[in-house]
Every structure is written in structure tokens, then in C-alpha cells.
Design an enzyme around this catalytic site. Sequence first.
Site, short mmCIF file in Angstrom:
data_model
loop_
_atom_site.label_atom_id
_atom_site.label_comp_id
_atom_site.label_asym_id
_atom_site.label_seq_id
_atom_site.Cartn_x
_atom_site.Cartn_y
_atom_site.Cartn_z
CD GLN A 141 -27.00 52.72 52.50
OE1 GLN A 141 -26.70 52.27 53.59
NE2 GLN A 141 -26.12 53.23 51.68
N GLY A 142 -30.96 49.26 50.40
CA GLY A 142 -31.41 47.89 50.23
C GLY A 142 -30.69 47.20 49.10
N GLY A 190 -30.49 49.26 45.86
CA GLY A 190 -29.85 50.55 45.83
C GLY A 190 -30.13 51.39 47.06
CB THR A 191 -28.65 54.36 48.29
OG1 THR A 191 -27.63 53.39 48.53
CG2 THR A 191 -28.75 55.29 49.48
CE LYS A 210 -34.96 50.96 43.95
NZ LYS A 210 -36.08 50.05 43.65
CG ASP A 222 -38.98 41.85 47.49
OD1 ASP A 222 -39.07 41.02 48.41
OD2 ASP A 222 -38.06 42.68 47.42
#
Length: 733
Positions: A415-416, A419-420, A435, A532
Site C-alpha cells: 500500500q502506498g 493506492g493498494t 493496482k 519518484d
Amino acid sequence: MKVQRLILVATFFYLAYTQLVNGQPRKDCKTSCGNVTIEYPFGTSPGCYYADDPSFHLTCNEKEKLLFEGDMEVINISHSGELRVWNNVSYACYNSTGDLSHEDYYPYSLGNLSLSRSNKFTLVGCNALAVLNTLGKRNHSTGCMSACDSLPVEYEDCNGEGCCRTDVSVPLGSYLYHTLQSRVPDMTSVFDFNPCVYAFVAEIGTFHFNALEDLWNLRNVSQFPVLLDWSIGNQTCEEVGNTSICGLNTICFNSSLGTGYNCKCLEGFEGNPYLSNEHGCQDIDECTTHKHNCSDPSTCRNKDGAGFYCKCQSGYRLDATTMICKRKDFEWATILLGTTIGFLSILLLICCVQQRMKRRKTTALRQKFFEQNGGGMLIQRLSGPGRSNANIQIFTEESMKTSTNGYDESRILGQGGQGTVYKGILPDNSIVAIKKARLGDNSQVEQFINEVLVLSQINHRNVVKLLGCCLETEVPLLVYEFINSGTLFDHLHGSLFGPSLTWEQRLRIAVEIAGTLAYLHSSASIPIIHRDVKTANILLDENLTAKVADFGASRLIPMDKEQLTTMVQGTLGYLDPEYYNTGLLNEKSDVYSFGVVLMELLSSQKALCFERPLQSKHLVNYIASAMKENRLHEVIDEKVINENNWKEIEEAVRVAMECTRVTGEERPLMTEVAAKLEGLRVTKTKHQWSDQYPVEVTENLVGVGILSAQGDTSSTGYDSIKNVASMHMEAGR
């Protein structure tokens, strides 16, 4: 004697003419030619075809072929006003230099007949133009053009690529037509698979285009069926009145040609409506021809004209549903049965209506989610100029639920902030990663669309592969290939993956990441900045091969720009301080983030750790201080150090330090970084990185204010116009 003979001959022709005008041909007329039946008003000799119009004159040649206008072979004749004939294909062939080698086209005289609207004018060939000309009371032309420079992908679609077709709408009274076809000049690239151009008129449904066969030689077909419209005279039914040649039990109707008329049998009659004898319209006996539904044939009674009825014997009644004669004492049972069946039918109808309404509601809801999840935006951007034709599979909501076992918590991989991620098993037993964006976060839709757009531009072995997406759910879903060995962050800072990574494995992973970023910056169809880069976004497969993932924050850089002004986004600890302070994004921002990742690989320390001293909370400052104080061996992971690799480790540290310089201009390009690391791995080079970039240890590399946020990792947003920073906590992938 001669006078008597002349009188007899004159009488014979007069009687023949009188009989023909009244709609009755001679009794000795030829009724067939080969396997084609000759139907009046057509005929092969005087007195056998409609005398007022020679267009009805046919010829039966010595090969027993029935010909119209001398050279068009007749297939069949319809009483409804259609004549089906064979029509030759016109063609023009060219050599490899584009010059015309040979051609042939066929003009046809149609008399007073016209081409039916049930035909299509078709052109087969690449980069070619074909024209159909008709001559008569008014000249008329139509045509179409096809274009292609390679064998069409859609082999069986006549859509203008290798094949085109157009409607045939011919003015009344046309009597001659021919086709012309030609190749567009200086187009010789298609010669290998299309040496000839073909043009022809054919009945709708008789030609189905297949590029593989037809562009080469039209399957060696030289003729196609063509429908011609015909009618009697040039007056309407109202104008001709009782003097029409329509026989008994017929009805007159005006021709679709706009002039003349045709005849047809009344309902319940069959035969030739233009004759009044035994071959004319005769009553159809439904009982003897088995065109009835009486369960017992003996109860069938024919009606004069259309129809029949079933007559039951005394004491029986006819069941209109089964057409069976039943005893009358079963009437109440029949009524009860009928009522029950009726009730069940109504109930079934109500259920069907409810199901249909439910399906409509579900469809509307899915369409709403499709638009809400950016489906229209995604289709528009993927189809825009410069986009690749990515083969993105569209998954259904049901398949996503089934593959994740209803999004069971046991299937969660991570999870981030975006989203999951779930582990999914597709119907073919293939394992994927699914995702799912966070519910209620509209900003995730833009990142969702962005990730699809970015991944559609990338084809690299070290980038996680996007398999498809699902747009009809409340939140969007992305489907990736499944990488089964976790993230680089897990291997460096977790305890679930056994022995620690060796120096050789870490160096290879660094080379793979650097090579991937270099590809994104300089070799992709449109330069891409990941924005990122961090160890939580680097996945490892069973061979510990690196797979760069999570492109939701990435940006495509136009060819005419070197940097973009964007909302600042990334993860604290990895975020480029120059990008954070200015909002100007360029490829050197990824270089900085990679430098932090390389430091993690060397030290097994987290990028941001608040347990370290204040000046060393950031890994860059931590390692910079160690280098300045000549205690680098204290911060490097002792598990990777041996007597043979310390020089390589020192060189890798210098690479990381150069990547994390405060000023982007002083940082190397990712291509240079990848080359340097590859050199360390393959040749164990002795050259020092400082020859090109002198090492300068700089404190406070992460910029003013970055370390003021509390927490292990976070994504930072900064609007350079409004000068407002927003912090979003993120646990990583």
C-alpha cells in the site's frame, strides 16, 4: 396462290402480334436455355418477348448460354423486376517502375434497363482511382479511391485501404456503362503485393474483400453477378389502367425506376404474373403443398387465395395453440392451463423487464465510472499524435473481483500514496499485480491516466510491464506483470528475504536502474522523467533483476523543452532540493534520486532516518560527513566489504556524491552514470570519477525546509506559482 400465301403470313403475324400485346406469347416459345428458365416478358424470338421493348430480347447461343444485349450472360430472371447477369471485371496492370503494362475494361449497353441500387461499385488496389460512367438521357459518373503503402492490417475490411466501394445510383434511362481505373502516379512501392488495379460492379453480398488474396490477383475471379432493374413500358399503373399486361390474380405496382410498372401475384397465388394461362398466377393449395400447421393433414381445408383452415369433426374443437382437435369436455382444463401459462408469461416478462432495467442501470453506472476514471481522457491521449499503439487490455469488473478473491486482504502486496496493490490470478492461471487507486482521491485519476500514458511509451526489460486496466469500477485499476521477490527497499531494510544482497548483486542492480533511467531520459520515443525514484519503487524478480515501477508521478518532456514547471511531487529523502525550491523539473532530478538509491545500496541505511544525529538525518549528509572525516568504512554495509572491492565501493560512493550535488548543472547525465557503473562492474576501472567532476562535500544537500516534515517517508507537493507546499504521507510501494 401467292396472294393466299401472303394473306396467311400476314394473318399469322397479326395473330402473333395481337396475342403478344395482350400479354400472351406464342405457345411454341423457348422456355429454357441451358439451366436458365426463360420467363416472359423476356424471350428469344419475335412473338415470345414483350413486343413494345426490344430490351426484353435475349439470345440463346450455341453453347446454351442465355445472353442479354449479345454479351452479358443471364443468371436468372425475377418476376419482381430484376435481371441477374454476369459482369466482367475491368483491370489495369503495372510493372515495377509504375508504368502501365496492360489493361482491359468492358463497356456494356443496358438498353432500357438500369443498374439496380442493390449493386456496389468496387475498386481493389492500392493508391488507385476508379470511375464508373453511365450514359443515357443524362450522363452520370461515380467512383472511389483507395490508398495504402503496405499490406493492410485489416485483411477483410473494405474501408478505403486497399479496397473501396460506393453505392450505384443510376439515372433512369441509362443504356451504357463502363469502368475506368488507374494507379496514382509515382506509387510503385506496392508493386510486390498489388501489381494490378481491379474495378467492377457487383451485387451486394457477392464480394467479400480479403487483402491477402485479392490485392495480388483478385482470386482469379473475372466475373461477378450484377442486378439490372426492368419494367414494362414508360407509364405508371394509374396511367396504363386496364390495358396493362398483368394477368389474372395479380396486382400492378409502379417500378422503382421512376417510370413503367411491374406485376406480382396476389397473396396466396404463385406463377408468372405477366401470363393469363396455366403458367400465370394460380392459387396455392396450402393443404397439398404442406404449407399449413394443422396437426392432422386430413383436417386441412384450402381457401381460394391466401389461407387455409383446420376443420375438426363433430364433438371436437380446434386448439389454436397446438392446432390439435380436442374433445370439447376439456375446455375448462384448457382455460385453466391457458390462464396459468398466461400468468407465468406475464411473470417472466416482468422479470425480463427488471433484468433489462438492472442491466441498463449497471451499464450506465459503468459508463459513469468510465468517464469518472478518465476513460475519455485516456482514449484521447493514447490516440493523439506521437503516441504509441500500446496493446492495453481492458479488463471487466467481474474479472478483477474474481482474480483478487473479492479484493481479499490476504492478496494485498503493498500500500502506498497512489493506492493498494493486490496479487491477482487470471482465468488462464497467470499471476498479475493489480493496482487500485485510493477511493475518493480525484488527484489519483490524473496519476492513473499519466501512468498508462507513460508506460505506453516504454519498452524496456527493466521496466515493469503494464498488461491492461479496468475503467468500469468506482476507482481505476491497473494490471501489471507480477514481480515475485518484493522491492529493493524490502531487501535492504526488511528481514523477509533471507541473506543480504552481495556487492556484485547490488552493483548489478545499480547498473540496471541507471541504464533504465538513461533509457527513459534519452532513448524513449518521448523523454520521460520518473520523478519518484526510490528503493520502494524498484521491484526484484526471482533472479533479482531490477524492475522500475510506479510511473504515476512521471512526466513526458516535449522534444523542444529541457525542463517543465510542475507541482513538486516526490518522496522526502529522495527529492531533488533544486526541484523542491524552484519547481523546475528536468532529468537531473532523477539523477539526484538515483544517487540516494545508490547510497542506500552501499550503506543499507534508509534515505531519511530521524534516529541519526540532526546533521545526518538525511543519508546524503550522513555519507558526506563520513567522507569528509575519512570514516567511510563506518557507513558502508560491512556485509559487502572485502579486500578486493573497496576501490570499487569508493568509486561508487563518488558517483553517488556527484549525483547528489545541490546544483543540477553540476550533476552528471544518467548515461554517464550508467557508463561509469558498468565500467566498475566489467573492467574494474582505475580511473577516478573526480578527473571529470571534482568531489565537493556539501552540507544541507536536501534544501531548506525539507527535513522539517516528520515521518519516515512522504510525498511532497509544491506549487511554484502560488508558493504553497502540501505534504502527503506515503508508506511506499
